[in-house]
Design an enzyme around this catalytic site. Structure first.
Site, PDB file in Angstrom:
ATOM      1  N   LYS A 183       2.045  -5.775   7.167  1.00 51.41           N
ATOM      2  CA  LYS A 183       1.316  -5.213   6.046  1.00 51.41           C
ATOM      3  C   LYS A 183       2.176  -5.329   4.798  1.00 51.41           C
ATOM      4  O   LYS A 183       3.382  -5.491   4.950  1.00 51.41           O
ATOM      5  CB  LYS A 183       0.926  -3.763   6.327  1.00 51.41           C
ATOM      6  CG  LYS A 183       2.102  -2.789   6.313  1.00 51.41           C
ATOM      7  CD  LYS A 183       1.640  -1.367   6.345  1.00 51.41           C
ATOM      8  CE  LYS A 183       1.361  -0.839   4.969  1.00 51.41           C
ATOM      9  NZ  LYS A 183       2.419  -0.012   4.393  1.00 51.41           N
ATOM     10  N   HIS A 213       1.611  -0.434  12.121  1.00 46.30           N
ATOM     11  CA  HIS A 213       2.497   0.138  13.153  1.00 46.30           C
ATOM     12  C   HIS A 213       2.022   1.510  13.636  1.00 46.30           C
ATOM     13  O   HIS A 213       2.417   1.957  14.704  1.00 46.30           O
ATOM     14  CB  HIS A 213       3.955   0.167  12.683  1.00 46.30           C
ATOM     15  CG  HIS A 213       4.298   1.259  11.728  1.00 46.30           C
ATOM     16  ND1 HIS A 213       4.002   1.208  10.394  1.00 46.30           N
ATOM     17  CD2 HIS A 213       4.914   2.450  11.913  1.00 46.30           C
ATOM     18  CE1 HIS A 213       4.425   2.309   9.815  1.00 46.30           C
ATOM     19  NE2 HIS A 213       4.983   3.088  10.700  1.00 46.30           N
ATOM     20  N   LYS A 217       2.010   3.678  17.759  1.00 40.70           N
ATOM     21  CA  LYS A 217       2.637   4.968  18.054  1.00 40.70           C
ATOM     22  C   LYS A 217       1.992   5.563  19.314  1.00 40.70           C
ATOM     23  O   LYS A 217       0.763   5.570  19.429  1.00 40.70           O
ATOM     24  CB  LYS A 217       2.471   5.930  16.865  1.00 40.70           C
ATOM     25  CG  LYS A 217       3.337   5.549  15.655  1.00 40.70           C
ATOM     26  CD  LYS A 217       3.177   6.565  14.537  1.00 40.70           C
ATOM     27  CE  LYS A 217       3.867   6.104  13.265  1.00 40.70           C
ATOM     28  NZ  LYS A 217       5.296   6.373  13.222  1.00 40.70           N
ATOM     29  N   GLU A 251       5.416  12.857   4.190  1.00 42.56           N
ATOM     30  CA  GLU A 251       6.792  12.360   4.302  1.00 42.56           C
ATOM     31  C   GLU A 251       7.681  13.171   3.375  1.00 42.56           C
ATOM     32  O   GLU A 251       7.263  13.503   2.248  1.00 42.56           O
ATOM     33  CB  GLU A 251       6.863  10.901   3.873  1.00 42.56           C
ATOM     34  CG  GLU A 251       6.060   9.973   4.741  1.00 42.56           C
ATOM     35  CD  GLU A 251       6.259   8.520   4.317  1.00 42.56           C
ATOM     36  OE1 GLU A 251       7.156   7.878   4.857  1.00 42.56           O
ATOM     37  OE2 GLU A 251       5.526   8.068   3.423  1.00 42.56           O
ATOM     38  N   ASP A 270      -0.638   2.017   0.211  1.00 49.71           N
ATOM     39  CA  ASP A 270       0.478   1.965   1.151  1.00 49.71           C
ATOM     40  C   ASP A 270       0.149   2.670   2.469  1.00 49.71           C
ATOM     41  O   ASP A 270       0.611   2.251   3.526  1.00 49.71           O
ATOM     42  CB  ASP A 270       1.701   2.623   0.482  1.00 49.71           C
ATOM     43  CG  ASP A 270       2.965   2.510   1.316  1.00 49.71           C
ATOM     44  OD1 ASP A 270       3.232   1.407   1.827  1.00 49.71           O
ATOM     45  OD2 ASP A 270       3.687   3.523   1.450  1.00 49.71           O
ATOM     46  N   HIS A 275      -2.978   2.909   7.547  1.00 54.19           N
ATOM     47  CA  HIS A 275      -2.648   3.830   8.638  1.00 54.19           C
ATOM     48  C   HIS A 275      -3.691   4.941   8.806  1.00 54.19           C
ATOM     49  O   HIS A 275      -4.131   5.226   9.915  1.00 54.19           O
ATOM     50  CB  HIS A 275      -1.282   4.483   8.399  1.00 54.19           C
ATOM     51  CG  HIS A 275      -0.172   3.503   8.159  1.00 54.19           C
ATOM     52  ND1 HIS A 275      -0.085   2.299   8.805  1.00 54.19           N
ATOM     53  CD2 HIS A 275       0.916   3.543   7.337  1.00 54.19           C
ATOM     54  CE1 HIS A 275       0.995   1.641   8.403  1.00 54.19           C
ATOM     55  NE2 HIS A 275       1.618   2.382   7.515  1.00 54.19           N
ATOM     56  N   LYS A 376       4.504  11.361  -0.540  1.00 55.45           N
ATOM     57  CA  LYS A 376       5.962  11.297  -0.389  1.00 55.45           C
ATOM     58  C   LYS A 376       6.573  12.529  -1.042  1.00 55.45           C
ATOM     59  O   LYS A 376       5.963  13.141  -1.913  1.00 55.45           O
ATOM     60  CB  LYS A 376       6.497  10.034  -1.055  1.00 55.45           C
ATOM     61  CG  LYS A 376       5.995   8.770  -0.373  1.00 55.45           C
ATOM     62  CD  LYS A 376       6.995   7.651  -0.437  1.00 55.45           C
ATOM     63  CE  LYS A 376       6.471   6.395   0.227  1.00 55.45           C
ATOM     64  NZ  LYS A 376       6.814   6.293   1.643  1.00 55.45           N
TER      65      LYS A 376
HETATM   66  C1  BG6 Z   1       4.913   2.234   5.919  1.00 53.66           C
HETATM   67  C2  BG6 Z   1       4.893   2.535   4.443  1.00 53.66           C
HETATM   68  O1  BG6 Z   1       3.814   1.446   6.276  1.00 53.66           O
HETATM   69  O2  BG6 Z   1       4.859   3.459   6.643  1.00 53.66           O
HETATM   70  C3  BG6 Z   1       6.039   3.443   4.058  1.00 53.66           C
HETATM   71  O3  BG6 Z   1       4.993   1.318   3.717  1.00 53.66           O
HETATM   72  C4  BG6 Z   1       6.029   4.687   4.915  1.00 53.66           C
HETATM   73  O4  BG6 Z   1       5.963   3.800   2.686  1.00 53.66           O
HETATM   74  C5  BG6 Z   1       5.951   4.319   6.393  1.00 53.66           C
HETATM   75  O5  BG6 Z   1       7.220   5.398   4.652  1.00 53.66           O
HETATM   76  C6  BG6 Z   1       5.752   5.550   7.243  1.00 53.66           C
HETATM   77  O6  BG6 Z   1       5.888   5.197   8.592  1.00 53.66           O
HETATM   78  P1  BG6 Z   1       6.368   6.272   9.671  1.00 53.66           P
HETATM   79  O7  BG6 Z   1       6.294   5.541  10.954  1.00 53.66           O
HETATM   80  O8  BG6 Z   1       7.755   6.687   9.270  1.00 53.66           O
HETATM   81  O9  BG6 Z   1       5.405   7.405   9.562  1.00 53.66           O
END
Ligand code: BG6
Length: 524
Positions: A183, A213, A217, A251, A270, A275, A376
C-alpha cells in the site's frame, strides 16, 4: 492446492499433500520452493517487516531450505553488505534472536542487485540471476514491490518487458510468477483504477497480491472464526439487536520520519480507506458459501457495495470530522505538534485524525451506524471493534439505575482479545448495578506468540492463498467511498488546525459529532 514439501519431522509423509489434508492432519503449512525478489531492498519496510518475517518463517521451517531472496535497490551495496544490513535489521529492529545455523542457511541464498528501477538492464541482469538460481532454488517467482508507489507501474512494466511476469524458460508447467504490491494502492479512485489497469496489462488478477497488513493480523483473522464458528453471536449480529458499531485504530506515535509521505496522505488515505474498511467488511459481511479466497472476497465486496455513498462536498463533510495534532504530552513526555515534525510544512492542513459515519443499506444493517476513527498521537495505541447492543426496552430497576449498553469489544491490538460487557448486581443488600467484563485474552488462553502479520501474508502469497489480500474491485470501491470526502476536504482546508493536543482523544468536534447522535466514543 498442493504443496511439494515434506513437513519437518514427518518422515515418510507423501511428497505432496493437499492443504485440507494437511489441516486435517494438523500439519503446518510450508511454502513450496520459490525465489522472492524484493524491490526496495534497502528500505524501511524490508528491514522492519519483510526480512524479520522471512527469517522467522525460515526458523519455523515454513520455507523450503532452498528458499532464495534477491534484493533490488538503488543503494550501492555489495552482497555482503546487504546480508550484514539484513542481519542487523532482524536482530536490532525486529529484536529477534539470530540463531547462527539458521541465519547461515537463510543468508546463503540472499542475493543483491543495485540499479535504477527504470533501467531495462537491471531487469535483464535480474533475469540472469534468477535463471542461475532457479535450478537449485525452484522456478516459482514472487516479486515484492516495497518501493514508493510512483514506482509500481514502472517496475511492473519492466517485469512485463523482460517476460518476468511468467515462469522462466525451462520451468516445469506448474511453476508460477506472482507479484505482491504494498500500500498505498493509488491515492484516489482515478489513480487506483489507472494502477489496476497498468498492472493488469502485465499480470493476471490471480497473480496479484495487494497487501493490507491488517488482514494478516491474528485478531482480524479471528473475527470470521468468532462470527461463523459460534452459534450464539450470529443471531444477534444485526439491526434488531445492534445499536451501532465503533471501529477505532488509535496510535500514540506521530508521523515519525514519514512526514514527506504523510503530507501527501493523511489519516483518511493512510488508514481508513484501507485498514478500517477491510475490518468493517469482515465485521459486517454475510457468511461466505465456503471458507475460500473468492467466496470470502465476494462477500466482503458485496458488503462494501452496500455502504451508502457519503455524497459530495458539504454532504460528505457533514458525515465526518478531521483533526490535526498540536504539541502535547504522551506518556509524560512532551511531543511536538504535527506541523513541527520533520518534512512537514509549518502551515500544513493535512489531517492526522479522521472519523466518519457510514451506513449500510442491506437487510442486516439498515439503520445501524458504523463509526470509524483513526488518529495519530492519541493517548495510547489501541485498535478495536466495539459492537454496542441496544439497551433493554424497559428498565425495571428504577429511574435512578443507570446502565451501560452491552458491548462486545474485539481488541485487535494490543492486549489482543475479546470482552463482553454486561450489567451485574453489586453484592450487597441493595440492588445496585455495575458493568462487568467477561474477558478472553489470547496471551493467557493460548500462551503462544502470535505470528507477525507479514509472516502470515508472505506465506499465503507463496502458497497461492489470496483470501487475505485486497482484490482490485475492493480497492476501487473503497476509493470510490472515500474519494468524495478527500476531495471535499482538499477543496476546503481546515482553518482551525491544529485542533487537538497530542495525547488527547482527538478534536472536540469528534465528541460533539457522536453526542449529536445521542452516543459517545468508547475510551479503549
Ligand atoms: C500503516 C500506516 O499502514 O499502518 C501507518 O501507513 C500506521 O501510518 C500503520 O502507523 C499502523 O499499523 P499497526 O500494525 O502498527 O497498527
Amino acid at each position: 492446492m498442493t504443496t511439494t514439501l515434506t513437513p519437518p519431522g514427518a518422515a515418510g509423509a507423501p511428497a505432496a499433500l493437499s492443504e485440507s489434508l494437511r489441516a486435517g492432519m494438523r500439519l503446518e503449512r510450508t511454502a513450496p520452493p520459490c525465489i522472492l525478489v524484493i524491490f526496495g531492498a534497502s528500505g524501511d519496510l524490508t528491514r522492519r517487516k519483510l526480512m524479520p518475517a522471512l527469517y522467522s518463517l525460515m526458523r519455523a521451517q515454513r520455507l523450503a531450505p532452498s528458499f532464495a531472496v534477491v534484493g533490488v535497490s538503488s543503494t550501492e551495496w555489495r552482497r555482503e553488505q546487504f546480508v550484514e544490513e539484513m542481519r542487523a535489521a532482524v536482530r536490532d529492529l525486529a529484536g529477534l534472536r539470530v540463531e547462527e545455523d539458521c541465519w547461515q542457511s537463510f543468508a546463503r541464498n540472499l542475493r543483491y542487485l543495485s540499479g535504477d528501477f527504470d533501467d531495462r538492464g537491471v531487469y535483464e541482469q535480474l533475469k540472469q540471476e534468477l535463471a542461475g538460481l532457479a535450478p537449485a532454488c525452484g522456478f516459482n517467482l514472487i516479486f515484492y514491490l516495497a518501493t514508493p508507489p510512483s514506482l509500481f507501474p514502472v517496475i511492473a512494466g519492466h517485469l512485463g518487458q523482460a517476460e518476468l511476469n511468467r515462469p522462466l524458460p525451462g520451468a516445469p508447467p506448474e511453476a508460477w510468477a506472482r507479484i505482491i504490491i504494498e500500500k498505498p494502492f493509488g491515492r484516489d479512485l482515478a489513480s487506483a483504477r489507472q494502477l489496476n489497469q497498468t498492472i493488469h496489462q502485465v499480470f493476471e488478477e490471480e497473480q496479484i497480491y495487494r497487501i493490507d497488513h491488517y488482514l494478516g493480523k491474528e485478531t482480524v483473522r479471528n473475527i470470521l472464526v468468532f462470527r461463523f464458528a459460534n452459534g450464539i453471536f450470529e443471531p444477534i449480529w444485526n439491526r434488531r439487536y445492534v445499536d451501532h458499531v465503533q471501529i477505532t485504530v488509535a496510535e500514540s506515535l506521530g508521523v515519525e520520519q514519514r512526514g514527506r509521505y504523510y503530507e501527501e496522505a493523511g489519516a483518511l488515505r493512510d488508514m481508513i480507506q484501507n485498514h478500517l474498511l477491510q475490518v468493517l467488511a469482515i465485521v459486517a459481511m454475510e457468511a461466505p458459501a465456503r471458507f475460500e479466497s473468492e467466496p470470502v472476497r465476494d462477500e466482503k465486496m458485496k458488503l462494501l457495495q452496500s455502504v451508502c455513498a457519503l455524497g459530495q462536498g458539504e454532504t460528505a463533510m457533514a458525515k465526518a470530522v478531521r483533526g490535526q495534532y498540536g504539541p502535547g504530552i504522551i506518556l509524560g513526555q512532551p511531543v511536538p505538534g504535527y506541523r513541527e515534525e520533520p518534512d512537514v510544512s509549518p502551515a500544513s492542513t493535512r489531517e492526522t485524525f479522521a472519523a466518519l459515519k457510514l451506513t449500510i443499506e442491506n437487510w442486516r444493517w439498515a439503520g445501524v451506524p458504523f463509526y470509524l476513527r483513526s488518529g495519530k498521537r492519541l493517548p495510547k495505541r489501541a485498535s478495536e471493534v466495539a459492537i454496542v447492543f441496544k439497551s433493554p426496552p424497559y428498565l425495571m430497576f428504577g429511574a435512578e439505575a443507570r446502565i451501560e449498553p452491552n458491548t462486545l469489544v474485539i481488541r485487535i491490538q494490543p492486549d489482543e482479545g475479546i470482552a463482553l460487557r454486561f450489567e451485574a448486581k453489586v453484592p450487597g443488600t441493595d440492588v445496585r448495578l455495575r458493568p462487568v467484563d467477561m474477558d478472553f485474552h489470547y496471551g493467557s488462553s493460548f500462551g503462544e506468540p502470535q505470528p507477525e502479520a507479514y509472516e502470515t501474508l508472505l506465506l499465503d502469497a507463496m502458497l497461492g492463498e489470496s483470501m487475505l489480500f485486497a482484490r482490485y474491485d475492493f480497492v476501487e470501491t473503497a476509493w470510490s467511498l472515500t474519494t468524495p470526502l478527500l476531495e471535499a476536504w482538499e477543496a476546503q482546508p481546515a482553518a482551525n488546525f491544529p485542533n487537538y493536543a497530542a495525547g488527547t482523544w482527538g478534536p472536540a468536534e469528534a465528541d460533539e459529532f457522536l453526542a449529536r447522535e445521542g452516543r459517545a466514543w468508547r475510551r479503549p
